[in-house]
Design an enzyme around this catalytic site. Structure first.
Site, PDB file in Angstrom:
ATOM      1  N   GLY A  41       0.792  -1.222   0.000  1.00 12.73           N
ATOM      2  CA  GLY A  41       0.000   0.000   0.000  1.00 12.73           C
ATOM      3  C   GLY A  41       0.824   1.272   0.000  1.00 12.73           C
ATOM      4  N   TYR A 186       2.705  17.034   9.429  1.00 15.82           N
ATOM      5  CA  TYR A 186       3.894  16.180   9.485  1.00 15.82           C
ATOM      6  C   TYR A 186       4.384  15.763   8.105  1.00 15.82           C
ATOM      7  CZ  TYR A 186       1.307  11.797   8.709  1.00 15.82           C
ATOM      8  OH  TYR A 186       0.557  10.779   8.166  1.00 15.82           O
ATOM      9  N   HIS A 444      22.463   3.466  31.023  1.00 20.22           N
ATOM     10  CA  HIS A 444      23.212   4.723  30.919  1.00 20.22           C
ATOM     11  C   HIS A 444      24.422   4.512  30.010  1.00 20.22           C
ATOM     12  CE1 HIS A 444      25.147   8.476  32.116  1.00 20.22           C
ATOM     13  NE2 HIS A 444      26.275   7.786  32.279  1.00 20.22           N
TER      14      HIS A 444
END
Length: 465
Positions: A41, A186, A444
C-alpha cells in the site's frame, strides 16, 4: 467470467489488509487478497518507508556538508555532492525488498493474492479486473475493506504538472531549485526538511498560525527553530490561491488579504489525506458512515453483517500501525475468536528534525476531560547521550493523574525520540504509575534516561536537574 469462492476476501494490500490476510490464514480461514498495485500500500511504496529512507539520505548529506565547514567534531570533508539517481535507487531497493517480503509472507501463510482492481457487486461478491486481463468474480462469506486513503487535493491547486502530492515529492528526478510546500503538518514538514537538506530552497505555506498545528505548541517550538536555522521560509496564516501565470510560481494570500507570488519549480500540496471510498462501488453497500469514513465498531464490523473495514478507510488516526492492529482484530473475530480494538493509546511520530512523539493525553486534553493531572518534563540538555549525539534540543514530558499517579500520556521532541514511542506505549497500556517508571533501572547513557527522569521530576525527586 471465472468465479472463485473463499471464506474471507480482503480488498486492499496495504499494512492493514496484508496483516489481516496473514493472520486470518494463520488461523485457518481460507483467504484471498485483491490488490491492483504493489503489495504494501501507500506506507511501503509511497509513504512511510520511502519517505524515511529519503530523510536518512538528506540527513547524511546535510551532515557531510556541515563537516565541509567548521565541524566541532574535527571531521572535514572536501566538496560533498549527491548523486540523486543513486540515492533514489537505494531508496527504491528498500521498498522492493519490503514489498517482496510481504508477498512471501502471504504465500508462506497460505493467503492467495489476486492482482487486479476490485469492484463491489454486493456484500458477498466482488468483481476483479485482473492485471492479466482476465476478469474474475470472487464470492465470499466475509468481505474486509482495507482500501486506505488518498491525498487531499486543493481545488485552487489541483495535482498535475509541477503540482505534486507526497507521492510525486518522493520521486523527483533532480533536486528542485525552489520547492513550495503547502501544508505544515507532518507530511509537508518531513519532506520539506528532506529537500531543504538536499539543497532546495524551500518555502512553506500554512493556513494556521504555526507549524505542526495538531501537536501542542511546546512540542513544535524546536521544530520551528530548526526550520529557521536551515533557512526555510515560512508563510503562516496564508493560503494557496493557485499557480501564477506560466506555472512557475504559487499565488499566496495572507490573512490581511495581501496576495503575492512565491517562485516555485515544484509545488508540494500536503494538506492531509482522506479515506479512499471512491472507485470500487463502495456506495452500493449503503454502509453507515462517520463523515467521509466508514463507521465501524470495536471489532471492525460495519453496519452490514459480515462486511468489515479497517485502516484509513475508517478515519483518524490514519496510521499504518493502527491499520495493522485493526487487521489482527478483524481476522481473529472472523476466525471466531473474541477480540476488541480498544487501545489506551496509539503513538504518533513526526520524523522532522528534531523528531516529535506523542502518545496518550497531553495535560490540556486531560484537564478538558475533567481529570486532575500533573506533568513534568526533562530537557535533553541535561542528558549525556543527547550531548554525545549533538542533539540537546527538546525534552521528554510525562502526564499523570494527581490522585494515583497513573500515567496518561507522554510527549517528546528531540534527536532519535521516535525510538522512545514503544516505551511510552508500554507504560500507558500496562497501567504504569510514575513510581513504576521512576523505579526502573534505565541503561546509561541513553535517551531513555530522560523518560525515567521526567517521572522522577513529576514526583518531586529528579536527580539530574
Amino acid at each position: 467470467m471465472q468465479t472463485k469462492q473463499t471464506t474471507l476476501l480482503v480488498v486492499g494490500g496495504g499494512p492493514g489488509g496484508y496483516v489481516a490476510a496473514i493472520r486470518a490464514a494463520q488461523l485457518g480461514v481460507p483467504t484471498m487478497l485483491v490488490e491492483g498495485e504493489a503489495l504494501g500500500g501507500t506506507c511501503l511504496n509511497v509513504g512511510c518507508i520511502p519517505s524515511k529512507a529519503l530523510i536518512h539520505v538528506a540527513e547524511q548529506f546535510d551532515a557531510t556538508r556541515r563537516y565541509a565547514g567548521n565541524s566541532p567534531l574535527g571531521i572535514h570533508v572536501d566538496k560533498p555532492r549527491i548523486e540523486l539517481g543513486q540515492a533514489m535507487g537505494w531508496k527504491n531497493g528498500i521498498v522492493d525488498r519490503l514489498t517482496g517480503g510481504v508477498g512471501a509472507l502471504l504465500k508462506k501463510n497460505g493467503a492467495q493474492v489476486v492482482r487486479g482492481w476490485a469492484t463491489i457487486v454486493d456484500g458477498k461478491t466482488v468483481d476483479v479486473k485482473a492485471a492479466s486481463g482476465e476478469d474474475l468474480r470472487i464470492q465470499c462469506e466475509h468481505l474486509l475493506l482495507a482500501t486506505g486513503s488518498e491525498p487531499v487535493e486543493l481545488k485552487a491547486v489541483p495535482f498535475g504538472g509541477n503540482v505534486v502530492s507526497s507521492t510525486g515529492a518522493l520521486a523527483f528526478s533532480e533536486v528542485p531549485k525552489r520547492l513550495v510546500v503547502v501544508g505544515a503538518g507532518y507530511i509537508g514538514l518531513e519532506l520539506g526538511f528532506a529537500w531543504r537538506k538536499l539543497g532546495a530552497e524551500v518555502a512553506i505555506v500554512e493556513a494556521t498560525d504555526r507549524v505542526l498545528p495538531t501537536y501542542d505548541e511546546e512540542l513544535s517550538r524546536p521544530v520551528l527553530a530548526a526550520l529557521k536555522r536551515l533557512g526555510v521560509t515560512l508563510h503562516l496564516g496564508c493560503t494557496a490561491e493557485g499557480l501564477a501565470e506560466g506555472g512557475k510560481g504559487l499565488r499566496v494570500r495572507s490573512r490581511q488579504a495581501d496576495e503575492f507570488v512565491l517562485p516555485a519549480d515544484q509545488v508540494l500540496v500536503a494538506v492531509g489525506r482522506r479515506p479512499k471510498t471512491r472507485g470500487f462501488n463502495l456506495e452500493s453497500l449503503q454502509l453507515d458512515m462517520a463523515g467521509n469514513a466508514v463507521k465501524v465498531d470495536d471489532q471492525c464490523r460495519t453496519s452490514m453483517r459480515n462486511v468489515w473495514a479497517i485502516g484509513d478507510l475508517t478515519g483518524e488516526p490514519m496510521l499504518a500501525h493502527r491499520a495493522m492492529a485493526q487487521g489482527e482484530v478483524a481476522a481473529e473475530c472472523i476466525a471466531g475468536h473474541r477480540k476488541h480494538f480498544a487501545p489506551l493509546a496509539i503513538p504518533a511520530v513526526c520524523f522532522t528534525d528534531p523528531e516529535v512523539v506523542a502518545v496518550g493525553q497531553t495535560g490540556e486534553q486531560a484537564s478538558k476531560a475533567g481529570i486532575a493531572c500533573q506533568s513534568a518534563l526533562f530537557p535533553f540538555a541535561a542528558n549525556g547521550r543527547a550531548m554525545s549525539l549533538e542533539g540537546t534540543e527538546g525534552f521528554v514530558r510525562v502526564v499523570a493523574r494527581k490522585d494515583n499517579h497513573l500515567i496518561l500520556g507522554w510527549q517528546a521532541v528531540g534527536t532519535g525520540v521516535s525510538e522512545l514511542a514503544a516505551a511510552f506505549s508500554y507504560a500507558i497500556e500496562m497501567g504504569a504509575r510514575l513510581e513504576d517508571v521512576g523505579g526502573i533501572i534505565h541503561a546509561h547513557p541513553t535517551l531513555g534516561e530522560a523518560v525515567q527522569e521526567s517521572a522522577l521530576r513529576a514526583l518531586g525527586r529528579a536527580l539530574h536537574i
